[in-house]
Scaffold this motif. Structure first.
Motif, PDB file in Angstrom:
ATOM      1  N   LEU A 195      60.621  23.347  -3.534  1.00  0.00           N
ATOM      2  CA  LEU A 195      60.858  22.247  -2.596  1.00  0.00           C
ATOM      3  C   LEU A 195      59.748  22.190  -1.559  1.00  0.00           C
ATOM      4  N   GLY A 196      59.253  20.984  -1.339  1.00  0.00           N
ATOM      5  CA  GLY A 196      58.223  20.798  -0.320  1.00  0.00           C
ATOM      6  C   GLY A 196      58.451  19.486   0.374  1.00  0.00           C
ATOM      7  N   GLY A 197      57.387  18.980   0.997  1.00  0.00           N
ATOM      8  CA  GLY A 197      57.505  17.703   1.691  1.00  0.00           C
ATOM      9  C   GLY A 197      57.510  17.894   3.185  1.00  0.00           C
ATOM     10  N   ALA A 198      57.836  16.802   3.865  1.00  0.00           N
ATOM     11  CA  ALA A 198      57.610  16.762   5.303  1.00  0.00           C
ATOM     12  C   ALA A 198      58.684  17.474   6.123  1.00  0.00           C
ATOM     13  N   LYS A 199      59.948  17.154   5.847  1.00  0.00           N
ATOM     14  CA  LYS A 199      60.967  17.566   6.827  1.00  0.00           C
ATOM     15  C   LYS A 199      62.114  18.368   6.222  1.00  0.00           C
ATOM     16  N   VAL A 200      62.509  19.414   6.926  1.00  0.00           N
ATOM     17  CA  VAL A 200      63.701  20.172   6.553  1.00  0.00           C
ATOM     18  C   VAL A 200      64.921  19.267   6.624  1.00  0.00           C
ATOM     19  N   ASN A 323      60.675  19.201  -6.199  1.00  0.00           N
ATOM     20  CA  ASN A 323      60.702  18.011  -5.351  1.00  0.00           C
ATOM     21  C   ASN A 323      59.899  18.273  -4.070  1.00  0.00           C
ATOM     22  N   GLY A 324      58.866  17.476  -3.867  1.00  0.00           N
ATOM     23  CA  GLY A 324      58.110  17.529  -2.605  1.00  0.00           C
ATOM     24  C   GLY A 324      56.807  18.289  -2.719  1.00  0.00           C
ATOM     25  N   SER A 353      61.301  21.486 -17.508  1.00  0.00           N
ATOM     26  CA  SER A 353      60.684  21.198 -16.211  1.00  0.00           C
ATOM     27  C   SER A 353      61.059  19.795 -15.755  1.00  0.00           C
ATOM     28  N   ILE A 354      61.593  19.722 -14.548  1.00  0.00           N
ATOM     29  CA  ILE A 354      62.118  18.456 -14.027  1.00  0.00           C
ATOM     30  C   ILE A 354      61.418  18.159 -12.707  1.00  0.00           C
ATOM     31  N   ILE A 355      60.777  16.998 -12.651  1.00  0.00           N
ATOM     32  CA  ILE A 355      60.153  16.585 -11.397  1.00  0.00           C
ATOM     33  C   ILE A 355      61.142  15.623 -10.740  1.00  0.00           C
ATOM     34  N   GLY A 356      61.660  16.059  -9.607  1.00  0.00           N
ATOM     35  CA  GLY A 356      62.819  15.374  -9.029  1.00  0.00           C
ATOM     36  C   GLY A 356      62.535  14.202  -8.126  1.00  0.00           C
ATOM     37  N   GLY A 357      61.619  13.338  -8.476  1.00  0.00           N
ATOM     38  CA  GLY A 357      61.430  12.100  -7.724  1.00  0.00           C
ATOM     39  C   GLY A 357      60.494  12.233  -6.533  1.00  0.00           C
ATOM     40  N   GLY A 358      60.197  11.080  -5.923  1.00  0.00           N
ATOM     41  CA  GLY A 358      59.402  11.038  -4.694  1.00  0.00           C
ATOM     42  C   GLY A 358      57.937  11.377  -4.890  1.00  0.00           C
ATOM     43  N   THR A 378      62.833   8.816 -12.084  1.00  0.00           N
ATOM     44  CA  THR A 378      62.342   7.534 -11.553  1.00  0.00           C
ATOM     45  C   THR A 378      62.983   7.220 -10.199  1.00  0.00           C
ATOM     46  N   GLY A 379      63.884   8.054  -9.763  1.00  0.00           N
ATOM     47  CA  GLY A 379      64.579   7.798  -8.496  1.00  0.00           C
ATOM     48  C   GLY A 379      63.940   8.580  -7.357  1.00  0.00           C
ATOM     49  N   GLY A 380      63.851   7.994  -6.180  1.00  0.00           N
ATOM     50  CA  GLY A 380      63.387   8.716  -4.997  1.00  0.00           C
ATOM     51  C   GLY A 380      64.607   9.180  -4.226  1.00  0.00           C
ATOM     52  N   GLY A 381      65.106   8.276  -3.362  1.00  0.00           N
ATOM     53  CA  GLY A 381      66.304   8.574  -2.574  1.00  0.00           C
ATOM     54  C   GLY A 381      67.496   8.903  -3.455  1.00  0.00           C
TER      55      GLY A 381
END
Ligand code: AMP
Length: 401
Positions: A195-200, A323-324, A353-358, A378-381
């Protein structure tokens, strides 16, 4: 398999089949500039045509604020879709009403029409009863293949189902539910989550839900700095959420209790300045292992020791969910960590392997490894809400097996 009924389980021959697709594609100069979402829906449309159905497609595009706006017309999609399908696609300038009912009434088996943007009507996002009923009048069977919109209870994703007898999942929707649902509910182990990305704050519910399922959780991106703060570290000017340290600490404690290996970056790439618009960074260096990020510096990517640590975990996994991004991957100088993770996931051909969007989807596509992973959501939110364990209205509205 999820409990939702699939389009493969019903007879559609000679029937009017209304398909909610996700054709929310980027347009440039009136042309579709990326047709991935159209391509993703082809299996469902081809299946329906093979079975002799009359296919009526609907979607939203952009945010036209409940009124017609030529900028958001789905007309360009009709051409792009016809090219892909090799059959004509008749575009209708409305999505409901008498003219549409007449046109649909004249359809023959194996024909395809595309309705205009459902968001040209304010009732769509309000899940209005009149619009739901009007859409329902067009169909004998409703198919939802728009996973990316399934977290919204709109007329075309939820309301319409009260007006059609048979409501089923399309093949893309089914695949999303299988990979994001079944493969994470009953994973082949070890199950490694990245898990990565901008915000907890955006991902804490996902972390919480996955702490019940994963064997290992790897944290990168700016999110990691809030965890570093929670453990008493310093993060300089890095993007972080000091008001979320308690939440972060709770996740770490829960991981300990559950026996989940919870790994944070051990080193970081840090810079003195970031100009996101110019895609440049100022002076940069890497921190030593466990070192704090000094005042005046900002963490922008995971470091090489972290990359090696995460790669080892990924190499041993039987299921990976990612994801992220690991850093500000949009800037080339800060993209090494994210792309190394994409490479490591692609290199493990023995795992699901699953890339979970976004943004991780963008990163995997940019890295050139998209055909080496099992599934790209294909889903983000919608992917995030689904992984949080929420019931998506567009899924809940479908028939159960
Ligand atoms: P999300 O939508 O939460 O997955 O966040 C994706 C965004 O997080 C991307 O635009 C990244 O540039 C950003 N991001 C990842 N790591 C960092 C970081 N270390 N500092 C600032 N932004 C980051």
């Amino acid at each position: 398999m999820s409990a939702v009924k699939s389009v493969k389980q019903i007879d559609v021959s000679g029937k009017r089949v209304l398909v909610r697709a996700d054709f929310n594609v980027p347009l440039e100069d009136g042309k579709v500039s990326d047709d991935s979402r159209i391509v993703a829906t082809l299996p469902t449309i081809r299946h329906l045509l093979d079975q002799g159905a009359r296919v009526i497609l609907m979607s939203h595009l952009g945010r036209p604020k409940g009124k017609p706006d030529p900028k958001y017309s789905l007309r360009p999609v009709a051409g792009a879709l016809a090219d892909q399908l090799g059959v004509p696609v008749l575009f209708l300038e409305e999505c409901m009403g008498k003219s549409v009912e007449d046109a649909v009434g004249q359809m023959k088996d194996g024909q395809v029409v595309l309705l205009e943007n459902v968001r040209f009507h304010p009732e769509e996002e309000r899940n209005g009863e009149d619009m739901s009923a009007a859409l329902g009048r067009l169909a004998d069977v409703y198919v939802n293949d728009a996973f990316g919109s399934a977290h919204r209870a709109h007329a075309s994703t939820a309301g319409v189902t009260a007006h059609v007898d048979a409501c089923v999942a399309g093949l893309l929707m089914e695949k999303e539910l299988t990979f994001l649902g079944d493969h994470t509910e009953r994973p082949d182990r070890p199950f490694v989550v990245i898990l990565g990305g901008a915000k907890v704050s955006d991902k804490i519910s996902v972390i919480d839900a996955l702490l019940d399922k994963a064997d290992t959780i790897l944290i990168g991106g700016a999110m990691a700095y809030t965890f570093k703060l929670a453990l008493g570290g310093k993060v300089g000017n890095s993007l972080s959420e000091p008001d979320k340290v308690d939440v972060a600490l709770e996740a770490i404690r829960k991981a300990e209790k559950r026996g989940v290996t919870f790994l944070l970056p051990v080193d970081n790439m840090i810079v003195e300045a970031v100009d996101f618009d110019a895609r440049t960074v100022g002076e940069s260096r890497f921190t030593g292992e466990g070192e704090d990020i000094p005042e005046g510096w900002e963490g922008v990517d995971i470091g090489s020791r972290t990359i090696e640590l995460f790669k080892r975990e990924i190499a041993g996994a039987k299921t990976v969910l990612w994801n992220g991004p690991m850093g500000i991957f949009e800037i080339e100088a800060c993209s090494a960590g994210t792309f190394a993770i994409a490479e490591a996931v692609a290199a493990n051909q023995g795992c699901v392997s699953i890339i979970g969007g976004g943004d991780s989807v963008k990163a995997v596509k940019k890295s050139g490894y998209s055909d080496k992973v099992s599934f790209i959501s294909t889903g983000g939110g919608a992917s995030l809400e689904f992984l949080e364990g929420k019931v998506l209205p567009g899924v809940a509205a479908l028939d159960q097996v």
